[in-house]
Design an enzyme around this catalytic site. Structure first.
Site, PDB file in Angstrom:
ATOM      1  CD  GLU A 353      13.016  -3.049   9.778  1.00 21.64           C
ATOM      2  OE1 GLU A 353      11.709  -2.916   9.709  1.00 21.64           O
ATOM      3  OE2 GLU A 353      13.532  -3.381   8.576  1.00 21.64           O
ATOM      4  CG  HIS A 438      10.463  -5.422   2.310  1.00 23.07           C
ATOM      5  ND1 HIS A 438      11.046  -5.823   3.484  1.00 23.07           N
ATOM      6  CD2 HIS A 438      10.164  -4.235   2.461  1.00 23.07           C
ATOM      7  CE1 HIS A 438      11.259  -4.926   4.156  1.00 23.07           C
ATOM      8  NE2 HIS A 438      10.629  -3.778   3.745  1.00 23.07           N
ATOM      9  CG  ASN A 476      14.861  -2.874   5.911  1.00 25.99           C
ATOM     10  OD1 ASN A 476      15.772  -3.579   6.587  1.00 25.99           O
ATOM     11  ND2 ASN A 476      13.696  -2.518   6.467  1.00 25.99           N
TER      12      ASN A 476
HETATM   13  P1  FAD Z   1       8.946   0.927  -6.596  1.00 22.03           P
HETATM   14  O1  FAD Z   1       9.727   1.902  -5.836  1.00 22.03           O
HETATM   15  O2  FAD Z   1       7.745   0.368  -6.210  1.00 22.03           O
HETATM   16  O3  FAD Z   1       8.408   1.857  -8.039  1.00 22.03           O
HETATM   17  C1  FAD Z   1       7.769   1.509  -8.964  1.00 22.03           C
HETATM   18  C2  FAD Z   1       6.806   2.661  -9.606  1.00 22.03           C
HETATM   19  O4  FAD Z   1       6.290   2.281 -10.784  1.00 22.03           O
HETATM   20  C3  FAD Z   1       5.682   3.353  -8.575  1.00 22.03           C
HETATM   21  O5  FAD Z   1       5.937   4.565  -8.344  1.00 22.03           O
HETATM   22  C4  FAD Z   1       4.446   2.596  -9.293  1.00 22.03           C
HETATM   23  O6  FAD Z   1       3.364   3.674  -8.921  1.00 22.03           O
HETATM   24  C5  FAD Z   1       4.826   2.888 -10.643  1.00 22.03           C
HETATM   25  N1  FAD Z   1       4.256   2.107 -11.550  1.00 22.03           N
HETATM   26  C6  FAD Z   1       3.725   0.887 -11.638  1.00 22.03           C
HETATM   27  N2  FAD Z   1       3.057   0.151 -12.613  1.00 22.03           N
HETATM   28  C7  FAD Z   1       2.973   1.244 -13.282  1.00 22.03           C
HETATM   29  C8  FAD Z   1       2.421   1.378 -14.752  1.00 22.03           C
HETATM   30  N3  FAD Z   1       1.945   0.485 -15.341  1.00 22.03           N
HETATM   31  N4  FAD Z   1       2.846   2.581 -15.350  1.00 22.03           N
HETATM   32  C9  FAD Z   1       3.204   3.493 -15.001  1.00 22.03           C
HETATM   33  N5  FAD Z   1       3.915   3.431 -13.550  1.00 22.03           N
HETATM   34  C10 FAD Z   1       3.856   2.503 -12.811  1.00 22.03           C
HETATM   35  N6  FAD Z   1      12.434  -0.921   1.708  1.00 22.03           N
HETATM   36  C11 FAD Z   1      13.619  -0.634   2.486  1.00 22.03           C
HETATM   37  O7  FAD Z   1      14.828  -0.769   1.828  1.00 22.03           O
HETATM   38  N7  FAD Z   1      13.803  -0.001   3.611  1.00 22.03           N
HETATM   39  C12 FAD Z   1      12.524   0.476   4.237  1.00 22.03           C
HETATM   40  O8  FAD Z   1      12.500   0.971   5.330  1.00 22.03           O
HETATM   41  C13 FAD Z   1      11.366   0.112   3.464  1.00 22.03           C
HETATM   42  N8  FAD Z   1      10.100   0.317   4.197  1.00 22.03           N
HETATM   43  C14 FAD Z   1       8.745   0.275   3.468  1.00 22.03           C
HETATM   44  C15 FAD Z   1       7.735   0.637   3.923  1.00 22.03           C
HETATM   45  C16 FAD Z   1       6.553   0.306   3.338  1.00 22.03           C
HETATM   46  C17 FAD Z   1       5.349   0.975   3.959  1.00 22.03           C
HETATM   47  C18 FAD Z   1       6.527   0.002   1.896  1.00 22.03           C
HETATM   48  C19 FAD Z   1       5.244  -0.302   1.211  1.00 22.03           C
HETATM   49  C20 FAD Z   1       7.793  -0.444   1.418  1.00 22.03           C
HETATM   50  C21 FAD Z   1       9.148  -0.536   2.280  1.00 22.03           C
HETATM   51  N9  FAD Z   1      10.095  -0.828   1.669  1.00 22.03           N
HETATM   52  C22 FAD Z   1      11.351  -0.403   2.090  1.00 22.03           C
HETATM   53  C23 FAD Z   1      10.296  -1.412   0.271  1.00 22.03           C
HETATM   54  C24 FAD Z   1      10.851  -0.429  -0.782  1.00 22.03           C
HETATM   55  O9  FAD Z   1      10.246   0.796  -0.717  1.00 22.03           O
HETATM   56  C25 FAD Z   1      10.842  -1.254  -2.206  1.00 22.03           C
HETATM   57  O10 FAD Z   1      11.473  -2.390  -2.230  1.00 22.03           O
HETATM   58  C26 FAD Z   1      11.150  -0.356  -3.340  1.00 22.03           C
HETATM   59  O11 FAD Z   1      10.438   0.992  -3.469  1.00 22.03           O
HETATM   60  C27 FAD Z   1      10.883  -1.060  -4.659  1.00 22.03           C
HETATM   61  O12 FAD Z   1      11.749  -0.048  -5.681  1.00 22.03           O
HETATM   62  P2  FAD Z   1      11.466  -0.457  -7.139  1.00 22.03           P
HETATM   63  O13 FAD Z   1      12.140   0.360  -7.962  1.00 22.03           O
HETATM   64  O14 FAD Z   1      11.340  -1.933  -7.585  1.00 22.03           O
HETATM   65  O15 FAD Z   1       9.792  -0.100  -7.222  1.00 22.03           O
END
Ligand code: FAD
Length: 497
Positions: A353, A438, A476
């Site tokens: 990117e 990621h 991503n």
């Molecule tokens: P998450 O979105 O991580 O959600 C998990 C949630 O569970 C969190 O809110 C956390 O606080 C909560 N949690 C964890 N443990 C517990 C617990 N024990 N009890 C209660 N709650 C808990 N991806 C893209 O596709 N495009 C992008 O442009 C992109 N940019 C990014 C930039 C940054 C800075 C970051 C950090 C990530 C980026 N990503 C991007 C990655 C993307 O955000 C993640 O892949 C995605 O959010 C993961 O989704 P998920 O549902 O697996 O978990």
């Protein structure tokens, strides 16, 4: 409240959790979501919910007393600063060989990410999720995820003329002069809003350096899409600042879930116990993996299979900057939302990117986040002596990513007569190879779970987040996480409820 019973309890409010909550509620199931981070719905004393990347304050980091910016040097000088310890939005979670950045709050990673919403090329999908039928993903679930997330693409004519994408046009020119395929990258940011920011008619967000610690305007995070729709069903409630610490079988096929309530310094104020008919692990790749590994090792869920904790990858993330000539300025005004990339996946295993450096001053730097085909996979394991879950990723395991990223940038540097920046990650350090944005895997689909995320040893327990994906999505990850969750929850609702 303690002692309550819920039909479905969802741990985490990121992409997987939000999809599960919406679809279960639409099927008539009452859902309670438990989120360790804050609600992020109330402005601070400055009138803003989120702080800016240029002035990180108490809201920026999850329980740290000093910022830990991914890009932590500028002109060779460290830029991190002291902050009050607070349940801030971005967690820089440190394991032995890697720092894993994650969003904390209602909306998970959607609160902090760049919004880049990329569907993998179909020819690469077999390597992303080998046990999933690509036809159903590309015909049904990817389109469904893209529509619900509100994915769009920058208007190419505006892109060509706006000052805030000069850095991206320089990136395009250099890519094309070295014969690399240049692609526009879709995003969930409201592109009309960004055009109005540039025209000066609305409050700036992407054009004011907001991104890593949240966007006050313009970005369609999960709060505006899936979670808003889920709440509007009237069947979904959310408990922010509550962290799940245990899930264990109870009588009648139910599960006992232990939940700690936190205050904004991270201290536990109350411990609650609830029962649930079904529990969805949606705590993110790291959060879900840590819970499952600990619960298996400490006897709460001993029959989880031996694949739990395995198959974790960093999506091959590696960052670097290039120093441009003085006749190639990248612009003092840079949109914090990236909109394009260089696709050298087939030939070199790297998709880069063109990323912003929204410092507010001219840097003459081109900055890139590369996603690479790094084959290394790590494992989470229970460290009984320290009472924590460790990850065995080694710092040296980033070398394949660097080699793959160099297939792009060595060629561009040689064509342009330019060099790498050495002042962005330390003094004389080229590669940002200490981190990932990621995290993926740790409870891999069709290995730790069945082919729909069921933890089959425990009927009623499911994984529905990035932990299911075996370490790499070639682009991503959040569109793939969302689409896979849509696929799995549809099957679970049809056959298990
Ligand atoms: P998450 O979105 O991580 O959600 C998990 C949630 O569970 C969190 O809110 C956390 O606080 C909560 N949690 C964890 N443990 C517990 C617990 N024990 N009890 C209660 N709650 C808990 N991806 C893209 O596709 N495009 C992008 O442009 C992109 N940019 C990014 C930039 C940054 C800075 C970051 C950090 C990530 C980026 N990503 C991007 C990655 C993307 O955000 C993640 O892949 C995605 O959010 C993961 O989704 P998920 O549902 O697996 O978990």
């Amino acid at each position: 409240p303690s002692g309550a019973h819920v039909a479905a309890l969802v741990i985490g409010t990121g992409y997987g959790g939000a999809v599960a909550a919406l679809r279960l509620a639409q099927a008539g199931v009452d859902v309670h979501m438990v989120e360790m981070g804050m609600a992020w719905d109330t402005p601070g004393s400055d009138g803003k919910i989120f702080c800016n990347t240029r002035e990180p304050d108490y809201r920026s980091y999850w329980l740290r007393t000093r910022t830990k910016a991914p890009l932590n040097y500028f002109l060779g000088f460290p830029i991190d600063r002291d902050i009050p310890r607070y349940t801030g939005i971005l967690d820089a979670e440190e394991f032995g060989g890697i720092t894993v950045y994650q969003g904390r709050g209602v909306g998970g990673g959607s609160l902090v990410n760049g919004g880049m919403a990329v569907t993998p090329r179909r020819e690469n999908f077999g390597a992303v999720l080998p046990s999933v039928n690509p036809d159903e993903m590309y015909n049904v679930y990817y389109p469904r995820a893209n529509a619900e997330l509100g994915v769009g693409t920058v208007d190419p004519a505006w892109f060509d003329s706006t000052a805030c994408y000069q850095y991206a046009r320089v990136g395009r020119k250099h890519a094309q002069r070295s014969n690399f395929p240049f692609v526009f990258v879709p995003d969930v940011y409201d592109w009309d809003y960004m055009e109005q920011e540039a025209a000066g008619t609305v409050t700036k967000s992407a054009l004011a350096g907001e991104i890593l610690y949240g966007n006050n305007h313009g970005k369609k995070s999960l709060q505006q899409t899936y979670l808003a729709r889920a709440r509007s069903t009237g069947r979904v409630s959310v408990s922010p600042l509550h962290r799940v610490t245990s899930v264990a079988p109870a009588s009648g096929g139910r599960y006992t879930v232990t939940v700690e309530q936190l205050n904004t310094t991270g201290a536990v104020t109350t411990v609650k116990t609830v029962t649930a008919d079904r529990v969805f692990f949606a705590a993110g790749s790291v959060g879900t993996s840590k819970l499952l590994v600990r619960l298996k090792a400490t006897g709460a869920l001993p029959n989880l299979n031996g694949e739990v904790g395995r198959g974790w990858g960093d999506n091959g993330n590696v960052m670097c900057g290039r120093a441009n000539h003085l006749w190639d300025p990248t612009g003092a005004l840079q949109s914090s939302i990236p909109c394009c990339g260089i696709d050298n996946w087939a030939a070199g295993g790297a998709f880069a990117e063109v990323a912003p450096l929204p410092t507010g001053i001219e840097t003459y730097a081109s900055f890139y986040l590369s996603i690479t085909n790094n084959p290394n996979r790590a494992q989470f394991s229970w460290n009984a002596a320290a009472s924590r879950v460790d990850l065995n990723w080694q710092a040296a395991w980033k070398q394949p990513s660097i080699t793959m990223a160099k297939t792009i940038f060595d060629k561009i540097n040689s064509k342009e007569g330019t060099i790498y920046r050495t002042d962005l990650f330390g003094t004389y350090k080229i590669w940002g190879d200490h981190l990932t944005y990621h995290p993926l895997g740790g409870a891999v689909l069709n290995k730790a779970t069945d082919n729909y995320g069921r933890l089959t040893a425990y009927p009623g327990l499911y994984v529905i987040d990035g932990a299911l994906i075996p370490g790499n999505t070639t682009v991503n990850p959040f569109v793939t996480i969302t689409a896979l969750a849509e696929r799995n929850i549809e099957k679970i609702i049809a056959t298990d409820l």
